[in-house]
Scaffold this motif. Sequence first.
Motif, PDB file in Angstrom:
ATOM      1  N   LEU A  64      20.765-115.413  34.474  1.00  0.00           N
ATOM      2  CA  LEU A  64      21.860-114.904  33.635  1.00  0.00           C
ATOM      3  C   LEU A  64      22.910-116.014  33.561  1.00  0.00           C
ATOM      4  N   VAL A  65      22.979-116.691  32.427  1.00  0.00           N
ATOM      5  CA  VAL A  65      23.845-117.874  32.335  1.00  0.00           C
ATOM      6  C   VAL A  65      24.688-117.850  31.063  1.00  0.00           C
ATOM      7  N   SER A  66      25.699-118.702  31.094  1.00  0.00           N
ATOM      8  CA  SER A  66      26.551-118.916  29.927  1.00  0.00           C
ATOM      9  C   SER A  66      26.417-120.386  29.537  1.00  0.00           C
ATOM     10  N   PRO A  67      25.500-120.734  28.635  1.00  0.00           N
ATOM     11  CA  PRO A  67      25.258-122.143  28.324  1.00  0.00           C
ATOM     12  C   PRO A  67      26.472-122.842  27.719  1.00  0.00           C
ATOM     13  N   ASP A  68      27.334-122.080  27.031  1.00  0.00           N
ATOM     14  CA  ASP A  68      28.491-122.718  26.389  1.00  0.00           C
ATOM     15  C   ASP A  68      29.778-122.554  27.202  1.00  0.00           C
ATOM     16  N   GLY A  69      29.664-122.005  28.425  1.00  0.00           N
ATOM     17  CA  GLY A  69      30.839-121.856  29.279  1.00  0.00           C
ATOM     18  C   GLY A  69      31.777-120.742  28.849  1.00  0.00           C
ATOM     19  N   SER A  70      31.355-119.909  27.914  1.00  0.00           N
ATOM     20  CA  SER A  70      32.214-118.828  27.426  1.00  0.00           C
ATOM     21  C   SER A  70      32.106-117.615  28.364  1.00  0.00           C
ATOM     22  N   ALA A  71      32.762-116.509  27.978  1.00  0.00           N
ATOM     23  CA  ALA A  71      32.728-115.283  28.785  1.00  0.00           C
ATOM     24  C   ALA A  71      31.439-114.507  28.557  1.00  0.00           C
ATOM     25  N   ARG A  72      30.523-115.059  27.780  1.00  0.00           N
ATOM     26  CA  ARG A  72      29.254-114.382  27.507  1.00  0.00           C
ATOM     27  C   ARG A  72      28.161-114.937  28.407  1.00  0.00           C
ATOM     28  N   ARG A  73      27.286-114.033  28.880  1.00  0.00           N
ATOM     29  CA  ARG A  73      26.141-114.487  29.673  1.00  0.00           C
ATOM     30  C   ARG A  73      24.885-113.773  29.168  1.00  0.00           C
ATOM     31  N   CYS A  74      23.771-114.469  29.229  1.00  0.00           N
ATOM     32  CA  CYS A  74      22.526-113.903  28.711  1.00  0.00           C
ATOM     33  C   CYS A  74      21.366-114.413  29.566  1.00  0.00           C
ATOM     34  N   ALA A  75      20.400-113.530  29.856  1.00  0.00           N
ATOM     35  CA  ALA A  75      19.229-113.913  30.645  1.00  0.00           C
ATOM     36  C   ALA A  75      18.025-114.008  29.717  1.00  0.00           C
ATOM     37  N   CYS A  76      17.949-115.110  28.992  1.00  0.00           N
ATOM     38  CA  CYS A  76      16.813-115.315  28.076  1.00  0.00           C
ATOM     39  C   CYS A  76      16.665-116.816  27.836  1.00  0.00           C
ATOM     40  N   PHE A  77      15.412-117.301  27.939  1.00  0.00           N
ATOM     41  CA  PHE A  77      15.160-118.732  27.688  1.00  0.00           C
ATOM     42  C   PHE A  77      15.354-119.075  26.215  1.00  0.00           C
ATOM     43  N   PHE A  78      15.174-118.085  25.355  1.00  0.00           N
ATOM     44  CA  PHE A  78      15.180-118.354  23.909  1.00  0.00           C
ATOM     45  C   PHE A  78      16.169-117.442  23.183  1.00  0.00           C
ATOM     46  N   ALA A  79      17.328-117.255  23.811  1.00  0.00           N
ATOM     47  CA  ALA A  79      18.343-116.345  23.233  1.00  0.00           C
ATOM     48  C   ALA A  79      18.777-116.846  21.861  1.00  0.00           C
ATOM     49  N   GLY A  80      19.061-115.862  20.981  1.00  0.00           N
ATOM     50  CA  GLY A  80      19.484-116.192  19.623  1.00  0.00           C
ATOM     51  C   GLY A  80      20.943-116.589  19.549  1.00  0.00           C
TER      52      GLY A  80
END
Length: 127
Positions: free
Chosen positions: A111-127
């Motif tokens: 569960l990560v936030s690739p752009d450093g924002s307050a959003r996190r997502c656990a998907c290798f291919f998130a949209g």
Amino acid sequence: NLLDDIRRETRTSFLFIAHDLAVVEHISSRILVMYLGHVVEEAPARELVGSPRHPYTQALLSAVPTLDVNGRKRIVLPGDVPSPLSPPSGCPFHPRCPRSQPKCAAEAPPLVSPDGSARRCACFFAG
Ligand code: SF4
């Protein structure tokens, strides 16, 4: 609405658990979406509902009834939710995910936030 009034008047935080994302959006400032006991997406309510990134969140939101005749296209997931006693390998959503790739069955996405924002997502291919 009563819960929301109480929250404002008492300056309290609630953890509100429900399956109806329309109700969840109405009452929440922040939403966590869970699948098979795992948090798969977390974001401020408006951002999550306005632009869901995880395929499971997208499928959940597509099932919310709308009066808009040009409304969202329904995403129907194949199969059933697996037993939590015998969860799938890798990403717990991979047997039902429309975007699943071989990597998804082998590794669990963090569960990560690739752009450093307050959003996190656990998907290798998130949209
Ligand atoms: S990691 Fe793979 S299986 Fe899991 S949600 Fe993302 S695309 Fe789907």
